[in-house]
Scaffold this active site. Structure first.
Site, PDB file in Angstrom:
ATOM      1  N   ASN A 145       0.737  -1.153  -0.219  1.00 32.26           N
ATOM      2  CA  ASN A 145      -0.183   0.041   0.084  1.00 32.26           C
ATOM      3  C   ASN A 145       0.954   1.280   0.036  1.00 32.26           C
ATOM      4  O   ASN A 145       2.100   1.144   0.434  1.00 32.26           O
ATOM      5  CB  ASN A 145      -0.979   0.005   1.198  1.00 32.26           C
ATOM      6  CG  ASN A 145      -0.126   0.302   2.592  1.00 32.26           C
ATOM      7  OD1 ASN A 145       0.404  -0.591   3.030  1.00 32.26           O
ATOM      8  ND2 ASN A 145      -0.291   1.724   2.880  1.00 32.26           N
ATOM      9  N   CYS A 146       0.374   2.357  -0.393  1.00 32.66           N
ATOM     10  CA  CYS A 146       0.912   3.582  -0.367  1.00 32.66           C
ATOM     11  C   CYS A 146       0.080   4.369   0.519  1.00 32.66           C
ATOM     12  O   CYS A 146      -0.745   4.161   1.504  1.00 32.66           O
ATOM     13  CB  CYS A 146       1.200   4.219  -1.740  1.00 32.66           C
ATOM     14  SG  CYS A 146      -0.316   4.713  -2.733  1.00 32.66           S
ATOM     15  N   ILE A 147       0.014   5.822   0.476  1.00 34.62           N
ATOM     16  CA  ILE A 147      -0.692   6.582   1.429  1.00 34.62           C
ATOM     17  C   ILE A 147      -2.107   6.319   1.418  1.00 34.62           C
ATOM     18  O   ILE A 147      -2.794   6.174   2.380  1.00 34.62           O
ATOM     19  CB  ILE A 147      -0.621   8.334   1.139  1.00 34.62           C
ATOM     20  CG1 ILE A 147       0.926   8.422   1.418  1.00 34.62           C
ATOM     21  CG2 ILE A 147      -1.129   9.031   2.116  1.00 34.62           C
ATOM     22  CD1 ILE A 147       1.304   9.837   0.906  1.00 34.62           C
ATOM     23  N   THR A 148      -2.988   6.194   0.106  1.00 37.66           N
ATOM     24  CA  THR A 148      -4.179   5.972   0.075  1.00 37.66           C
ATOM     25  C   THR A 148      -4.742   4.642  -0.654  1.00 37.66           C
ATOM     26  O   THR A 148      -5.884   4.537  -0.815  1.00 37.66           O
ATOM     27  CB  THR A 148      -5.044   7.382  -0.540  1.00 37.66           C
ATOM     28  OG1 THR A 148      -4.388   7.269  -1.742  1.00 37.66           O
ATOM     29  CG2 THR A 148      -4.820   8.476   0.333  1.00 37.66           C
ATOM     30  N   ARG A 149      -3.816   3.981  -1.007  1.00 33.24           N
ATOM     31  CA  ARG A 149      -4.363   3.018  -2.050  1.00 33.24           C
ATOM     32  C   ARG A 149      -3.630   1.779  -1.710  1.00 33.24           C
ATOM     33  O   ARG A 149      -2.410   1.335  -1.574  1.00 33.24           O
ATOM     34  CB  ARG A 149      -4.377   3.371  -3.350  1.00 33.24           C
ATOM     35  CG  ARG A 149      -2.786   3.769  -3.934  1.00 33.24           C
ATOM     36  CD  ARG A 149      -2.987   4.224  -5.496  1.00 33.24           C
ATOM     37  NE  ARG A 149      -2.809   5.648  -5.601  1.00 33.24           N
ATOM     38  CZ  ARG A 149      -2.648   6.474  -6.598  1.00 33.24           C
ATOM     39  NH1 ARG A 149      -2.560   5.829  -7.861  1.00 33.24           N
ATOM     40  NH2 ARG A 149      -2.562   7.605  -6.513  1.00 33.24           N
TER      41      ARG A 149
END
Length: 527
Positions: A467-471
């Site tokens: 994952n990254c910040i939002t996805r």
């Protein structure tokens, strides 16, 4: 044909993962920048004269300490990239990968030092200047900057994947497995470092060419950068463009306090920390936070209000919390995806207009000679790097431009949504068939991970998960098993299918909790 598709999928996955690894040092850089900005501004003579209360020995020591600590990410940024990239790309033995990243980076620079010593470069000031010699973690080496660190990180990551389970003969078994990774990294980067002085001038010329292209575009340079970053964001490759401008010669090169500094963000932080500089360079800050502020502080909140007003009256109460949380994430945190992904898929043309308007925002702020730096473009950057730095930054123009962008976004979005009947939140008819058992689990606090896992085709269909910040960033075995409608019904803001195997599921700022729950479920069922 199959092999070609697999190669493309692997490259997509690699580029996405590489961009994601940049976030760890960049996040620290953003926080360090705030410390540096607050510390340096509150310890300045102008602030002390304006606010005598701050001219206190203990407070000034505190501000000095903040300034010094704020320099940590700036001074050691390359080595942080060299460590963060193998750490982020490794799937097992992450600690060993990070350690090998530091070992490889040290060996890389020591090997360069070996060449410079043998070639008698270090004893010749003119030759040292021509090679760009600088002290790197205490080693006289060529300043390869972020590009050198990224090269080291990628090589170490590849070596780690290949050798962390390497089996040595019994007599040498102690050096096998994970212990072999830093060993082979030191040897390999030792060879690469010797070659760097021969090839680096060509790399530097290429980056300088990009910088000259941006510079020759004049006021349109920041516009091209801002628009390009927004257009690359949906596929997760914007980090690479951003890093190029922030940390390499593509973002400019300047002498600050007797040191030659490259990269827009690096130059800004150097000017912020240097007591001899008066204000900031507009050509540098034009690529930084100030360019985002029209869209982030004005435009996207205007788009959110338009979507709210265009929703069916009976649905407005249902989407209010979603829109408000998106505006807060955008204005306070500089995280725009929760709002952008509300209209990206239902109205790609609107997203393209948003990208153009964001780029124009960069250009306008540059033309107005606003000088607000840092990375996020949020209200915190506005206060710390704008207001606290004095009126020379022209921070007072930000609310004016943001208000204009608010009006433009509101008008454009409302017209387009009503004219073309776009199915933005609150206007669509939900036709997704949702499994009732999983829906009940989702409503009851936990179970969101289970619901999303099933909609992705189950644990056996997932070959990689991150994952990254939002996805969520995933690679799946069979894309046909992914049910995008169910994912959206379970709360996903969007589903981006990049190719036959790679996709992203936009969850929001709580994505790490969903990912952790999914990993726990996958591990439990596997055992």
């Amino acid at each position: 044909m199959t092999n070609k598709a697999a190669t493309k999928s692997t490259m997509w996955e690699f580029l996405q993962s590489l961009g994601k690894t940049f976030m760890l040092p960049v996040a620290l850089l953003a926080f360090s920048g705030i410390l540096l900005g607050v510390g340096s501004s509150l310890s300045s003579s102008a602030i002390r004269e304006a606010i005598p209360f701050l001219d206190n020995t203990l407070l000034q020591y505190l501000f000095m300490w903040m300034t010094k600590i704020g320099l940590v990410a700036f001074i050691y940024l390359p080595v942080m990239f060299a460590i963060a990239i193998p750490l982020g790309l490794a799937r097992e033995e992450k600690g060993v990968a990070a350690f090998a990243g530091f070992v490889g980076y040290a060996a890389f620079n020591l090997a360069i030092n070996f060449y410079l010593t043998v070639a008698n470069v270090l004893g010749d000031p003119a030759a040292s200047k021509a090679y760009g010699v600088k002290s790197i973690i205490g080693i006289e080496s060529i300043d390869t900057g972020i590009l050198g660190a990224v090269l080291v990180g990628i090589i170490v990551a590849k070596l780690h994947i290949r050798f962390y389970t390497f089996k040595m003969p019994d007599a040498l078994a102690f050096f096998g497995g994970a212990r072999f990774v830093p060993i082979i990294s030191a040897i390999t980067l030792g060879v690469v470092g010797v070659l760097i002085p021969f090839v680096w001038p060509y790399f530097a010329a290429g980056i300088n060419g990009i910088g000259n292209l941006i510079a020759s575009a004049g006021a349109f340079g920041p516009m091209l950068f801002g628009t390009g970053e927004r257009l690359l964001l949906p596929i997760g490759l914007h980090h690479i463009l951003v890093a190029l401008v922030r940390f390499t010669e593509a973002g400019g090169t300047m002498a600050v306090c007797g040191e030659t500094v490259s990269g827009a963000l690096n130059i800004f932080y150097s000017e912020l920390a240097c007591a001899e500089t008066n204000g900031f360079t507009p050509e540098v800050t034009a690529f930084l936070s100030q360019g985002k502020m029209p869209a982030f502080l004005g435009g996207l909140p205007g788009a959110a209000l338009a979507m709210y007003h265009c929703a069916k009256p009976e649905n407005r109460s249902k989407i209010k919390a979603l829109l408000i949380s998106g505006v807060v994430a955008c204005v306070v945190g500089g995280i725009t995806e929760p709002l952008e992904f509300l209209f990206l898929f239902v109205a790609p043309a609107l997203y393209f207009i948003h990208a153009i308007l964001t780029g124009i925002g960069f250009m306008v702020m540059g033309l107005l000679d606003v000088t607000i730096g840092n990375t996020d473009g949020n209200i915190i950057d506005f206060l710390v790097f704008g207001v606290l730095q004095g009126t020379a930054t022209k921070w007072y123009l930000v609310p004016v431009v943001a208000a204009a962008w608010f009006a433009v976004y509101y008008g454009v979005f409302k017209f387009a949504i009503l004219k073309f009947n776009l199915k933005t939140p609150g206007r669509e008819v939900d036709t997704a068939e949702v499994d009732s058992e999983l829906e009940a689990a989702f409503i009851n606090e936990s179970g969101k991970g289970a619901a999303i896992l099933k909609a992705l085709g189950g644990k056996d269909n997932i070959t990689s998960l991150d994952n990254c910040i939002t996805r969520l960033r995933l690679t799946v075995d069979n894309m046909d098993l992914v049910d995008a409608d169910k994912l959206k019904a379970y709360g996903a803001l969007g589903v981006v299918k990049l190719d036959a195997h790679s996709l992203q599921v936009v969850i929001g700022t709580q994505v790490h909790l969903v990912k952790n729950e999914m990993q726990a479920l996958m591990t439990a069922t596997a055992s």
